[in-house]
Design an enzyme around this catalytic site. Structure first.
Site, PDB file in Angstrom:
ATOM      1  N   HIS A 333      49.691 -11.403   7.902  1.00 12.86           N
ATOM      2  CA  HIS A 333      51.365 -11.951   7.415  1.00 12.86           C
ATOM      3  C   HIS A 333      52.143  -9.722   7.620  1.00 12.86           C
ATOM      4  O   HIS A 333      52.874  -9.517   7.467  1.00 12.86           O
ATOM      5  CB  HIS A 333      51.567 -11.320   5.535  1.00 12.86           C
ATOM      6  CG  HIS A 333      50.732 -12.416   4.982  1.00 12.86           C
ATOM      7  ND1 HIS A 333      52.288 -13.620   5.402  1.00 12.86           N
ATOM      8  CD2 HIS A 333      50.030 -13.605   4.647  1.00 12.86           C
ATOM      9  CE1 HIS A 333      51.929 -14.304   4.652  1.00 12.86           C
ATOM     10  NE2 HIS A 333      50.864 -14.468   4.692  1.00 12.86           N
ATOM     11  N   LYS A 521      66.724  -8.425   0.443  1.00  7.43           N
ATOM     12  CA  LYS A 521      65.184  -8.603   0.597  1.00  7.43           C
ATOM     13  C   LYS A 521      64.411  -7.734   0.005  1.00  7.43           C
ATOM     14  O   LYS A 521      65.280  -6.672  -0.440  1.00  7.43           O
ATOM     15  CB  LYS A 521      65.185  -8.670   1.585  1.00  7.43           C
ATOM     16  CG  LYS A 521      65.897  -7.339   3.187  1.00  7.43           C
ATOM     17  CD  LYS A 521      65.707  -7.306   4.439  1.00  7.43           C
ATOM     18  CE  LYS A 521      66.262  -8.431   5.151  1.00  7.43           C
ATOM     19  NZ  LYS A 521      65.604  -9.159   5.411  1.00  7.43           N
ATOM     20  N   ARG A 522      63.428  -6.827   0.046  1.00  4.71           N
ATOM     21  CA  ARG A 522      62.858  -5.598  -1.228  1.00  4.71           C
ATOM     22  C   ARG A 522      63.251  -4.837   0.264  1.00  4.71           C
ATOM     23  O   ARG A 522      62.933  -4.723   1.207  1.00  4.71           O
ATOM     24  CB  ARG A 522      61.022  -6.246  -0.585  1.00  4.71           C
ATOM     25  CG  ARG A 522      60.774  -6.820  -1.140  1.00  4.71           C
ATOM     26  CD  ARG A 522      61.331  -6.710  -2.852  1.00  4.71           C
ATOM     27  NE  ARG A 522      60.410  -5.646  -3.062  1.00  4.71           N
ATOM     28  CZ  ARG A 522      59.267  -5.005  -4.199  1.00  4.71           C
ATOM     29  NH1 ARG A 522      58.621  -6.112  -4.109  1.00  4.71           N
ATOM     30  NH2 ARG A 522      58.809  -3.669  -4.524  1.00  4.71           N
ATOM     31  N   LYS A 527      62.945  -2.288   6.907  1.00  2.43           N
ATOM     32  CA  LYS A 527      63.893  -3.369   6.932  1.00  2.43           C
ATOM     33  C   LYS A 527      65.250  -2.567   7.311  1.00  2.43           C
ATOM     34  O   LYS A 527      66.399  -3.214   7.305  1.00  2.43           O
ATOM     35  CB  LYS A 527      64.008  -3.812   5.410  1.00  2.43           C
ATOM     36  CG  LYS A 527      62.469  -5.435   5.170  1.00  2.43           C
ATOM     37  CD  LYS A 527      62.266  -5.850   4.359  1.00  2.43           C
ATOM     38  CE  LYS A 527      61.164  -6.490   3.752  1.00  2.43           C
ATOM     39  NZ  LYS A 527      61.471  -7.462   4.729  1.00  2.43           N
ATOM     40  N   THR A 629      61.785 -14.857   6.067  1.00  4.49           N
ATOM     41  CA  THR A 629      61.956 -16.062   5.176  1.00  4.49           C
ATOM     42  C   THR A 629      63.510 -15.862   4.593  1.00  4.49           C
ATOM     43  O   THR A 629      64.131 -16.948   4.826  1.00  4.49           O
ATOM     44  CB  THR A 629      61.318 -16.995   4.592  1.00  4.49           C
ATOM     45  OG1 THR A 629      60.589 -16.005   3.457  1.00  4.49           O
ATOM     46  CG2 THR A 629      59.784 -16.637   5.093  1.00  4.49           C
ATOM     47  N   LYS A 633      66.442 -19.238   5.073  1.00  2.00           N
ATOM     48  CA  LYS A 633      67.653 -19.480   3.857  1.00  2.00           C
ATOM     49  C   LYS A 633      68.608 -19.729   4.386  1.00  2.00           C
ATOM     50  O   LYS A 633      69.971 -20.124   3.753  1.00  2.00           O
ATOM     51  CB  LYS A 633      67.211 -18.776   2.791  1.00  2.00           C
ATOM     52  CG  LYS A 633      65.684 -18.873   2.367  1.00  2.00           C
ATOM     53  CD  LYS A 633      65.557 -18.146   1.311  1.00  2.00           C
ATOM     54  CE  LYS A 633      64.038 -17.761   0.985  1.00  2.00           C
ATOM     55  NZ  LYS A 633      63.851 -16.620   0.676  1.00  2.00           N
TER      56      LYS A 633
HETATM   57  C1  LIG Z   1      63.338 -15.406   1.038  1.00  2.00           C
HETATM   58  C2  LIG Z   1      62.301 -14.342  -0.269  1.00  2.00           C
HETATM   59  C3  LIG Z   1      62.092 -13.027  -0.554  1.00  2.00           C
HETATM   60  C4  LIG Z   1      62.007 -12.957   1.550  1.00  2.00           C
HETATM   61  O1  LIG Z   1      63.375 -12.312   2.376  1.00  2.00           O
HETATM   62  P1  LIG Z   1      62.467 -11.642   3.483  1.00  2.00           P
HETATM   63  O2  LIG Z   1      64.155 -11.723   3.884  1.00  2.00           O
HETATM   64  O3  LIG Z   1      62.124 -12.248   4.672  1.00  2.00           O
HETATM   65  O4  LIG Z   1      62.056  -9.920   3.459  1.00  2.00           O
HETATM   66  C5  LIG Z   1      62.180 -12.017  -0.884  1.00  2.00           C
HETATM   67  N1  LIG Z   1      62.534 -12.278  -2.366  1.00  2.00           N
HETATM   68  C6  LIG Z   1      63.189 -13.094  -2.319  1.00  2.00           C
HETATM   69  C7  LIG Z   1      63.428 -13.672  -4.266  1.00  2.00           C
HETATM   70  C8  LIG Z   1      63.716 -14.294  -1.271  1.00  2.00           C
HETATM   71  O5  LIG Z   1      63.507 -15.372  -1.837  1.00  2.00           O
END
Ligand SMILES: *Cc1c(COP(=O)(O)O)cnc(C)c1O
Length: 786
Positions: A333, A521-522, A527, A629, A633
């Protein structure tokens, strides 16, 4: 579904569980009663699915994390009864939305990796694939984030406080897990994973750690109460929290215990089902079972399987290793070095010396194989599983695993070409790509019911929910004004809903007519939330100097949790909070721009944020985000990607075309070329607007409460090399934002770009991903309950 029967059933569960009538019940009691009534509807299909799957090969997903979010709404969608149940509740004067909102998120994961596991569960069921998840039932998931004066505070997450109506505890299938110092009982809790559009119900089995005895009676009698409960506490600590702080040895030991706990219980479970069918004949084991290792956290499963076969089932080591080589596949990952797990030999020896012996034996065989192939000592050292008294979990996984996959095309290429290049040369046939995906049930059908209904109206069928590439047909409406207007109207509705929610929970007023630019995101330096923050501060500075600047009203939304021990990440949260304060309280800026950092970003908050975005911010340093991911979305919900050429962004713009998104900044090749020659100070000094916003960290513009944290951020950029190339990408970032503002003026064209993103998001359904795993790795075909 029979409405009267459902009403009776909800009433019944309310009575037997809480001793009250529905009329007297609190929201959480209704939530539980309703969930049990729905569970009752699927238990028979669940049993049938298990029986059907037991007839052939099964795949198991081993993951330390499952970021499930809420169950109720999703299950209503999967069962196809959302609207009906809403009506039934209406007739009872109950608001389904309020009942959904009372549910706590099952936050048994950190971010993308855990959410991927959750999407895979959903897609495994919906594509009717014999796939079972295994994990840990942490009593406390990822912490709840509280924002106190712009800074992050952590509070314990108590997701089980209202009960866990969807899980079924299976005491009779508990197994014992042994450590060198004590043993514990692993008790399975099974969650139904309900297929959309078929009767299949898959299983997510989460293990809870419990003591073999409730307490020591003798010690208790001697009035040594704490000591009497020690074994109970020790056992329960194993499944108490997700990723305990492991800065000290005690924490590391606990985490290692968790990993072994999960894999040992899961393998004993798998072996039990195997023996029920085949007795002690393990020759077909690899034909019956495929185990997917979600990152390195469950890699101890490899020596544990060999241990069980050798020590408990009388299989020869050589044969046990051969069997293991047909069972395990490994997903990588990340290429961030700190995330590739290494365990001190001493720690493994302390908790499970026999496992260490087996790892040494595997390593010995591996080294012999390499010697036979003519590798020299230096090359062998790079491959060795144990090196410098550390066990390298990825090496163990790649050697024994029959498949190794990356999670986006670019990521897999980087693994093959650089990070794992030597492994790729050794085992080219093992390497595969499996671009991540997301489930369209939760991330579209549930969270954007308005858009879903409209798509169904346009396509004349709801089959796109199971076959997302059908969205491609939407392209034919590219010049249809009515469709484009309706898409923009739906986006507006979702922005109004989000604004109302934010007003309620954060007390901040947002303008739904403004452009919503969202980065959720985290929090991590790679990032680059800080780059986004610098941009916003610069925009503010320009707007101050020129209040009549021609830009649309814009709202910048952040959401992110920072790991509690990650000081820089927390400093970035604080810095964004300071910028928000300044911008939002400035009367000159008026309604032109607004900044908000939402509290406690999690799956259920995401369900409100993703559909409301105009712009999806995906600005990681090229080469660092394996896939992402969140980007998918947003895309599925019609946001345009503002991003770097990284991870799955590359594939997003391949599908939806670059001209319908905003790609900027250095690419992987550029960064490789710059290499060690990068001088961030040159960029800092060359652009006054950049210098001004970076200096804001240290020139008194903002206050970090005297902690020196902002100075540390400044140093990381200006004096310590700017590892993530923020300063190098700043100017390109600004230019790309100018294009966004210009494009937003032409609402019709914007709607067309949005449509192109929705129409081309089909490939990012996790149904596609999971079917690729099933076909290309596990060798498994669907089995549908009739
Ligand atoms: C989809 C999702 C992530 C992943 O987000 P990235 O932008 O791909 O890092 C992290 N936390 C939550 C709650 C999510 O739904």
């Amino acid at each position: 579904m029979n409405k009267e029967a459902l009403k009776n059933s909800i009433n019944k569960y309310c009575k037997v569980k809480y001793g009250k009538s529905l009329g007297e019940a609190k929201d959480y009691e209704i939530f539980n009663a309703l969930s049990l009534a729905l569970l009752e509807e699927v238990v028979d299909d669940w049993s049938e699915t298990k029986a059907l799957y037991n007839q052939g090969k099964k795949a198991y997903y081993l993951s330390a994390e499952y970021l499930m979010g809420r169950a109720l709404g999703n299950n209503l969608i999967s069962m196809g009864v959302y609207d009906e149940v809403k009506e039934v509740l209406n007739e009872l004067n109950i608001d389904l939305n309020a009942i959904e909102e009372i549910e706590e998120d099952a936050g048994l994961g950190n971010g993308g990796l855990g959410r991927l596991a959750a999407c895979f569960m959903d897609s495994g069921a919906t594509t009717n694939i014999p796939l079972q998840g295994y994990g840990i039932r942490y009593s406390n998931g990822l912490f709840n984030q509280k924002m106190v004066d712009g800074a992050q505070m952590e509070e314990v997450d108590t997701w089980l406080k209202y009960g866990d109506p969807w899980s079924i505890r299976k005491d009779d299938e508990a197994v014992i897990v042994e450590f060198s110092d004590y043993s514990v009982k692993a008790v399975p809790y099974d969650m139904p994973i309900i297929a959309y559009g078929s009767k299949n119900v898959n299983t997510l089995r989460l293990w809870q750690s419990e003591s073999l005895e409730s307490f020591d009676f003798d010690l208790f009698n001697k009035q040594e109460y704490t000591e009497a409960l020690k074994c109970k506490n020790d056992a329960e600590n194993i499944s108490r929290v997700l990723y305990p702080n492991d800065s000290k040895e005690a924490g590391k030991l606990l985490r290692l215990r968790q990993q072994y706990f999960m894999v040992s219980a899961s393998l004993k479970d798998i072996i039990r089902t195997h023996k029920a069918k085949f007795g002690s004949d393990f020759s077909s084991f690899g034909k019956e079972h495929a185990v997917q290792l979600n990152d390195t956290h469950p890699v101890l499963a490899i020596p544990e399987l060999i241990r069980i076969l050798v020590d408990e089932e009388n299989v020869k080591f050589k044969d046990a290793l051969s069997i293991a080589k047909t069972v395990f596949a490994y997903t990588n990952h990340t290429i961030l070095a700190e995330a590739l797990e290494k365990w001190d030999v001493k720690l493994i020896e302390k908790l499970f010396p026999r496992i260490l012996e087996i790892i040494r034996h595997i390593d010995f065989v591996f080294v012999q194989e390499l010697e036979d192939k003519g590798y020299d000592k230096e090359a062998i050292n790079e491959f060795k599983i144990i090196n410098y008294n550390q066990v390298r979990m990825a090496n163990l996984a790649i050697y024994v695993g029959f498949a190794v996959n990356g999670v986006a095309a670019l990521h897999t290429d980087i693994l093959k070409d650089t990070e794992l290049h030597n492994w790729y040369e050794l085992y080219p046939e093992k390497f595969q790509n499996k671009t991540n995906g997301i489930t369209p049930r939760r991330w579209m059908r549930l969270c954007n019911q308005e858009l879903s209904a409209y798509i169904t109206e346009l396509l004349g069928t709801e089959s796109w929910v199971n076959n997302l590439s059908e969205l491609k047909q939407l392209e034919k409406y590219i010049d249809d004004e009515a469709v484009l207007n309706k898409l923009m109207a739906i986006k507006k509705t979702k922005k109004e809903q989000l604004a109302a929610y934010i007003k309620e929970v954060e007390g901040v007023e947002l303008d739904p007519n403004s452009l919503f630019d969202i980065q959720i995101k985290r929090l991590h330096e790679y990032k680059r939330q800080l780059l986004n923050a610098f941009y916003i501060l610069d925009l503010y500075n320009r707007l101050k100097a020129n209040p009549s600047m021609d830009i649309p009203n814009v709202t910048f939304i952040f959401g992110a949790k920072a790991f509690p021990g990650y000081v820089r990440a927390k400093a970035i949260v604080k810095f964004i909070g300071e910028i928000a304060k300044k911008v939002n309280n400035d009367p000159v800026i008026g309604g032109k721009m607004k900044v908000i950092f939402v509290e406690n970003y999690r799956v259920s908050y995401g369900e409100k944020l993703f559909p409301a975005a105009d712009i999806s911010k995906q600005i990681s340093t090229a080469g660092k985000e394996a896939s992402g991911t969140g980007n998918m979305k947003f895309m599925m919900n019609g946001a345009l990607t503002f991003g770097t050429y990284d991870g799955a962004n590359v594939e997003i713009v391949q599908e939806a075309k670059e001209e319908n998104n905003f790609i900027f900044g250095l690419r992987v090749e550029d960064i490789e070329q710059i290499g060690g020659k990068y001088n961030s100070k040159e960029y800092y000094e060359a652009d006054l607007s950049l210098k001004t916003v970076v200096d804001a960290l240290v020139d008194g513009t903002f206050c970090d409460g005297g902690t020196g944290e902002f100075q540390d951020l400044y140093n990381s950029l200006v004096n310590e090399g700017d590892t993530y190339f923020l300063l190098a990408d700043f100017v390109a970032f600004k230019e790309a934002e100018d294009k966004v503002f210009a494009a937003y003026k032409d609402q019709k064209h914007w709607a067309q770009m949005s449509l192109m993103n929705i129409a081309n998001s089909g490939i990012f359904s996790s149904d596609r991903t999971i079917m690729q795993y099933a076909n290309e790795i596990w060798g498994i075909t669907p089995k549908t309950v009739k």
